[in-house]
Write an enzyme that holds these catalytic residues in place. Structure first.
Site, PDB file in Angstrom:
ATOM      1  N   LYS A 194       0.821  -1.214   0.000  1.00 42.13           N
ATOM      2  CA  LYS A 194       0.000   0.000   0.000  1.00 42.13           C
ATOM      3  C   LYS A 194       0.856   1.266   0.000  1.00 42.13           C
ATOM      4  O   LYS A 194       0.603   2.209   0.752  1.00 42.13           O
ATOM      5  CB  LYS A 194      -0.971   0.004   1.168  1.00 42.13           C
ATOM      6  N   ARG A 195       1.840   1.313  -0.860  1.00 42.00           N
ATOM      7  CA  ARG A 195       2.729   2.466  -0.927  1.00 42.00           C
ATOM      8  C   ARG A 195       2.043   3.633  -1.636  1.00 42.00           C
ATOM      9  O   ARG A 195       1.250   3.452  -2.554  1.00 42.00           O
ATOM     10  CB  ARG A 195       4.022   2.108  -1.657  1.00 42.00           C
TER      11      ARG A 195
END
EC number: 4.1.1.23
Length: 281
Positions: A99-100
């Site tokens: 989930k960057r």
């Protein structure tokens, strides 16, 4: 540089051949305890190795949650690197759940960490957050196209807190979540048999008929199993896009460990139930 066949094409084939299922690799402390393992690097390694052994040669997608490895520092990341390498070698597609989300060179560095072919953590796809603006993901989109990998963009997530952002109404009358879906549909125009830019859409959200989910890309759907959704819910929630849904099951399968046969049987049941549920869509 040899470019991989597109992620979307590889995913479509894997789902058709192995069944539409993504199994999470989520070694959180309570699950390690349930397996009779210590909450340390040795337990982490044993857990991850068992899941890969049980699943990687038969499920379409494995999705390690990076945070559960990162909490052990460099030794945990080393376990993650090995797990990714071995899972891909056995034929599973790996979606790195990290989930960057950031901007500019920082977003580019995140993308290179997971989508550059010579990276130790090279994965087939990466989860990303668009909430610094969809355009902030441009470096990751560009690298995914170059390397034959994919992205799963948070759009309509299953956590209750997500609604305050994702269901917010923009000035043009469209919700933020719908805007993200529209961006992804534009990325996937003309791609066959499936685009490589997918959305994360929770299977527990109920009626989503007001959203255009048919983005010609995959829909990673958490919430099947322990969170309450069932394979039978998929056609009702996702409508015409149900065939492109990649149901994510973690605890519903992993609770059957550490027995390898029991893990395989649980995954097979989920995959077959999903296949039957979407067959008529």
């Amino acid at each position: 540089m040899t470019v991989l066949e597109s992620f979307g094409a590889r995913l479509r084939r894997a789902m058709d051949e192995r069944g539409p299922l993504c199994v999470g690799i989520d070694p959180h402390a309570s699950l390690l305890s349930e397996w009779g393992l210590n909450d340390d690097v040795a337990g982490l390694e044993r857990f991850s190795r068992t899941v890969v052994e049980a699943m990687a040669d038969r499920v379409a997608v494995l999705k390690p949650q990076s945070a559960f490895f990162e909490r052990f520092g460099s030794r945990g990341v080393a376990v993650l690197e090995k797990s990714v390498e071995e899972a891909r070698a056995a034929g599973a597609l790996v979606v790195m759940d990290a989930k960057r989300g950031d901007i500019g060179s920082t977003m580019a560095a995140y993308a290179e960490s997971f989508l550059r072919k010579d990276s130790p953590l090279f994965s087939d796809a990466l989860t990303v957050s668009p909430y610094l603006g969809y355009g902030s993901l441009s470096p990751a989109v560009a690298l995914a196209r170059e390397s034959g990998t994919g992205l799963f963009v948070l759009a309509l997530t299953s956590n209750p807190e997500g609604g305050e952002v994702q269901h917010a109404i923009r000035a043009d009358g469209r919700t933020v979540g719908a805007t993200m879906l529209a961006h992804l549909a534009a990325e996937n125009v003309g791609e066959e048999p499936l685009g490589s830019f997918g959305a994360v859409v929770g299977a527990t959200l109920g009626d989503l008929s007001s959203y255009e989910l048919d983005i010609n890309g995959p829909l990673l759907a958490p919430g099947i199993g322990a969170q309450g959704a069932t394979p039978a819910d998929i056609p009702r929630v996702f409508g015409a896009a149900a065939r492109n849904v990649v149901p994510n099951v973690s605890r519903g399968v992993l609770r059957h460990g550490p027995d390898v046969v029991a893990l395989r049987d649980a995954a097979s049941r989920f995959a077959e139930d999903v296949r039957v549920a979407v067959a008529g869509v």
